[in-house]
Structure formats: structure tokens, C-alpha cells
Motif scaffolding. Structure first.
Motif, mmCIF file in Angstrom:
data_model
loop_
_atom_site.group_PDB
_atom_site.id
_atom_site.type_symbol
_atom_site.label_atom_id
_atom_site.label_comp_id
_atom_site.label_asym_id
_atom_site.label_seq_id
_atom_site.Cartn_x
_atom_site.Cartn_y
_atom_site.Cartn_z
ATOM 1 N N TYR A 1 -4.038 8.553 7.704
ATOM 2 C CA TYR A 1 -4.493 8.482 8.991
ATOM 3 C C TYR A 1 -5.998 8.066 9.025
ATOM 4 N N ARG A 2 -6.755 8.495 8.035
ATOM 5 C CA ARG A 2 -8.121 7.902 7.849
ATOM 6 C C ARG A 2 -8.192 6.395 7.580
ATOM 7 N N THR B 1 6.406 11.862 15.372
ATOM 8 C CA THR B 1 5.002 12.355 14.918
ATOM 9 C C THR B 1 4.074 11.484 14.558
ATOM 10 N N PHE B 2 4.455 10.544 13.429
ATOM 11 C CA PHE B 2 3.428 9.747 13.089
ATOM 12 C C PHE B 2 2.941 8.924 14.280
ATOM 13 N N LEU B 3 3.851 8.394 14.960
ATOM 14 C CA LEU B 3 3.467 7.484 15.975
ATOM 15 C C LEU B 3 2.845 8.194 17.411
ATOM 16 N N LYS B 4 2.852 9.455 17.259
ATOM 17 C CA LYS B 4 2.252 10.061 18.285
ATOM 18 C C LYS B 4 0.682 10.494 17.879
ATOM 19 N N LYS B 5 0.526 10.938 16.606
ATOM 20 C CA LYS B 5 -0.627 11.205 16.060
ATOM 21 C C LYS B 5 -1.598 9.908 15.680
ATOM 22 N N SER B 6 -0.842 8.566 15.494
ATOM 23 C CA SER B 6 -1.436 7.265 14.975
ATOM 24 C C SER B 6 -2.029 6.403 16.237
ATOM 25 N N PRO B 7 -3.107 5.946 16.259
ATOM 26 C CA PRO B 7 -3.350 4.843 17.245
ATOM 27 C C PRO B 7 -2.674 3.667 17.081
ATOM 28 N N HIS C 1 4.320 16.833 6.371
ATOM 29 C CA HIS C 1 3.402 16.055 6.755
ATOM 30 C C HIS C 1 2.909 14.655 6.082
ATOM 31 N N LEU C 2 2.446 13.649 6.735
ATOM 32 C CA LEU C 2 1.838 12.513 6.124
ATOM 33 C C LEU C 2 0.458 13.003 5.397
ATOM 34 N N LEU D 1 0.567 -1.261 0.031
ATOM 35 C CA LEU D 1 -0.070 0.175 -0.064
ATOM 36 C C LEU D 1 0.877 1.390 -0.074
ATOM 37 N N HIS D 2 0.528 2.157 -0.756
ATOM 38 C CA HIS D 2 1.499 3.410 -0.654
ATOM 39 C C HIS D 2 0.338 4.642 -0.841
ATOM 40 N N SER D 3 1.160 5.800 -0.280
ATOM 41 C CA SER D 3 0.530 7.009 -0.290
ATOM 42 C C SER D 3 1.799 7.822 -0.738
ATOM 43 N N SER D 4 1.740 8.096 -1.946
ATOM 44 C CA SER D 4 3.078 8.813 -2.354
ATOM 45 C C SER D 4 2.879 10.174 -3.204
ATOM 46 N N SER D 5 3.541 10.930 -2.870
ATOM 47 C CA SER D 5 3.524 12.526 -3.618
ATOM 48 C C SER D 5 3.927 12.270 -5.128
#
Length: 174
Positions: free
Chosen positions: A67-68, A107-113, A61-62, A7-11
Motif C-alpha cells: 500500500y505504501r 478488500t485490496f480494491l476497497k483499500k487501494s486508490p 492481509h497484504l 515486482l513482488h511482495s512475497s512471504s
């Protein structure tokens, strides 16, 4: 043969390139499927032996869709073999290129459950000639501040492919 979902989220495509390199490094014993998670796909995690999510940083930012996706799939992410890596230009610098030292991963680990059991951070690529005017100027400004390449005629790939291959080995044993 193991089934793997990539799975990717690529810019700009470097995250996809890294996933394709991991696919190649995994070899013939793996059947890989590449999917864009920004479309918030419905995924049957039980159809795969393992899942790898790669996401790029853009302007610090990611993508919010990541996150959704995590929120919608929290239970499956915790239950199945799912690894995660992020791609950013800051990781071109020693001391900012591991999950423990990357501000973006922290930051990701703080924001993500969700806390992935397997994590990595890879340096991305700088593709000035491919960017539109706004992105080119903004990225050049950021690179100037951080001591990076500012020549807008250049393309520079910072990805450490050996590190990617080592991660692919860890992912296959995960």
C-alpha cells in the motif's frame, strides 16, 4: 525486446515462483527484471514496457509496504501498463479464485486508490516443514477452520500453473 519489471511482495517465495513462471511463459521476446517492492524501491516506470506486481496474503492481509508503494507511485501505476495478482491459500477453492470472487482482492480494491486494469488471483503453496513453530501452528489452525490440509509434515502446492500461463498470455497482450 520488451522490458518487463516483475515486482513482488512475497512471504514464503510462492509469489516469486509464480513471477518466474510468468517470465518463462513470456519467452525470449521479453527481458524481465525481478524486484522486491517491500524495500520500497524507486522505480522509473518509463524504463519498462509493462510492469507486473504480485503480492501474497499472510494472515488475511497484504503487506503494508504494498500500500505504501502504491501511494508513492499512484500516478505511474495509472499511466503505464501495470498488472496485479495476489496469492493466497483460499484461492485453492473453486469460487474463491478469481478477482471477482476473492475476498482478498475485493478488500485490496476497497483499500487501494489504484485499480489495476489487469488482475488475477492464484492459489499459493502450503509449506509446513519450512515454517517456524508459530507460523506452522497458526496456519494449521486456519487450515483446520477452512477445511484444508493440516498434516504438518506435508508441503502442498495449490497453484494452478495452467491458469498462471493463461494470465501470462493476457499480460503479454495487455
Amino acid at each position: 525486446m520488451e522490458k518487463v519489471l516483475l515486482l513482488h511482495s512475497s512471504s514464503d517465495g510462492q509469489t516469486i515462483k509464480i513471477l518466474r513462471h510468468i517470465e518463462s511463459a513470456l519467452g525470449e521476446g521479453y527481458q524481465c527484471e525481478l524486484m522486491d517492492l517491500n524495500g520500497l524501491p524507486t522505480v522509473d516506470f518509463s524504463s519498462y514496457n509493462r510492469v507486473l506486481i504480485g503480492a501474497s496474503i499472510r494472515y488475511g492481509h497484504l503487506n503494508k509496504q504494498l500500500y505504501r508503494f502504491i501511494a508513492a507511485n499512484q500516478a505511474a501505476l495509472d499511466k503505464y501498463k501495470v498488472g496485479f495478482f495476489c496469492v493466497n491459500l483460499t484461492a485453492r477453492k473453486e469460487g474463491k479464485n478469481t478477482p471477482e470472487t476473492s475476498a482478498y482482492m475485493k478488500t485490496f480494491l476497497k483499500k487501494s486508490p489504484w485499480e489495476p486494469k489487469l488482475q488475477a488471483v492464484f492459489a499459493g503453496a502450503l509449506r509446513y516443514p519450512r515454517y517456524g513453530w508459530f507460523d506452522r501452528v497458526m496456519i494449521q489452525f486456519i487450515m483446520r477452520i477452512t477445511g484444508g490440509e493440516t498434516d504438518t509434515s506435508k508441503e502442498v502446492e495449490y497453484t494452478d500453473w495452467h491458469k498462471v500461463e493463461e494470465f501470462a498470455g493476457r499480460f503479454s497482450q495487455f
